[in-house]
Motif scaffolding. Sequence first.
Motif, PDB file in Angstrom:
ATOM      1  N   ASP A 130       0.923  -1.001  -0.028  1.00 54.13           N
ATOM      2  CA  ASP A 130       0.265  -0.122   0.042  1.00 54.13           C
ATOM      3  C   ASP A 130       1.008   1.378  -0.049  1.00 54.13           C
ATOM      4  O   ASP A 130       1.570   1.601   1.105  1.00 54.13           O
ATOM      5  CB  ASP A 130      -0.759  -0.047   1.385  1.00 54.13           C
ATOM      6  N   LEU A 131       0.957   1.976  -1.032  1.00 51.84           N
ATOM      7  CA  LEU A 131       1.672   3.070  -1.119  1.00 51.84           C
ATOM      8  C   LEU A 131       0.891   4.394  -0.872  1.00 51.84           C
ATOM      9  O   LEU A 131      -0.222   4.546  -1.175  1.00 51.84           O
ATOM     10  CB  LEU A 131       2.153   3.314  -2.493  1.00 51.84           C
ATOM     11  N   CYS A 132       1.680   5.359  -0.273  1.00 57.04           N
ATOM     12  CA  CYS A 132       0.880   6.633   0.319  1.00 57.04           C
ATOM     13  C   CYS A 132       0.109   6.078   1.577  1.00 57.04           C
ATOM     14  O   CYS A 132      -1.504   6.681   1.279  1.00 57.04           O
ATOM     15  CB  CYS A 132       0.166   7.394  -0.804  1.00 57.04           C
ATOM     16  N   THR A 133       0.159   5.467   2.476  1.00 53.25           N
ATOM     17  CA  THR A 133      -0.857   4.741   3.210  1.00 53.25           C
ATOM     18  C   THR A 133      -1.459   5.608   4.343  1.00 53.25           C
ATOM     19  O   THR A 133      -2.466   5.210   4.715  1.00 53.25           O
ATOM     20  CB  THR A 133       0.035   3.501   4.009  1.00 53.25           C
ATOM     21  N   GLY A 134      -0.852   6.752   4.531  1.00 51.23           N
ATOM     22  CA  GLY A 134      -1.518   7.631   5.457  1.00 51.23           C
ATOM     23  C   GLY A 134      -1.866   7.120   6.943  1.00 51.23           C
ATOM     24  O   GLY A 134      -0.913   6.786   7.434  1.00 51.23           O
ATOM     25  N   SER A 135      -3.192   6.792   7.442  1.00 49.40           N
ATOM     26  CA  SER A 135      -3.406   6.565   8.494  1.00 49.40           C
ATOM     27  C   SER A 135      -3.243   4.924   8.835  1.00 49.40           C
ATOM     28  O   SER A 135      -3.480   4.327   9.679  1.00 49.40           O
ATOM     29  CB  SER A 135      -5.127   6.781   8.855  1.00 49.40           C
TER      30      SER A 135
END
Length: 258
Positions: A109-114
């Motif tokens: 998961d790229l740019c996973t944030g939370s």
Amino acid sequence: GQEKMEKYQIENASGEAWYLFSHCFHISREDYLFGMTEEVVDQKGIQEYEEMLKKRTQERIPLQYLIGTQEFMGYPFMVTPDVLIPRQDTEIVLEEVIRQGKHPKKILDLCTGSGCIAISLSLILKPDLCMGTDISEKALKIAKANGENLAPMVKFIQSDLFENVTGSYDLIISNPPYITTEECGKLMPEVKDYEPMLALDGKEDGLYFYKKIIKEAKNYLNPQGMLAFEIGYDQGEAVKNLMEAQDFACVEIKKDLA
């Protein structure tokens, strides 16, 4: 609370007034409707509720940042202004991936944030490996905390897209920044003033991160692997063309519920 919300033209005034009330008085809707036999006045709760209403209406702080949580795929996620607030539209992306029925053993998961995408997919699909990456150290702190609460098996690393990624994956998924820089300045105050611009700004044409991910993804995807994105409402054909130019096959565009 609802009257104040309506005065300041807050969308879903009734619902938001209730969520803040529930948070401040630690009471469920069922308890409130069926369990209360007498009026109980909690001065501390009233004061907190009034302060929350002021922050939501006058300062336009998003509800999720005030109460510190947002549900996603049925799981409770901690959120702060260091991460994008998980949205129901993104659940459609996950549901589509699950519907494919491929049961990926390794997920990135790229740019996973939370961490909501990686954690939810890990809990639902139970892969052998699930990893989330983000360039933001502050976002990763929240993702790791959510992981500890919900899915300790998920691994999170700091990486500018594929920079620190090794290995190959059956599914690469991403909800990258995709709003054009110009449009970012026109967003509603709750978004542009509080949510991290790093997670919103997709550069001049909004396609910057799609171009980078699509170009590099084939170096990290297993044969028959899947690349899945959330995209802007008007970016379907552009992203499809980018993928097909890099020899991705069976590219499909799916609409969210809105």
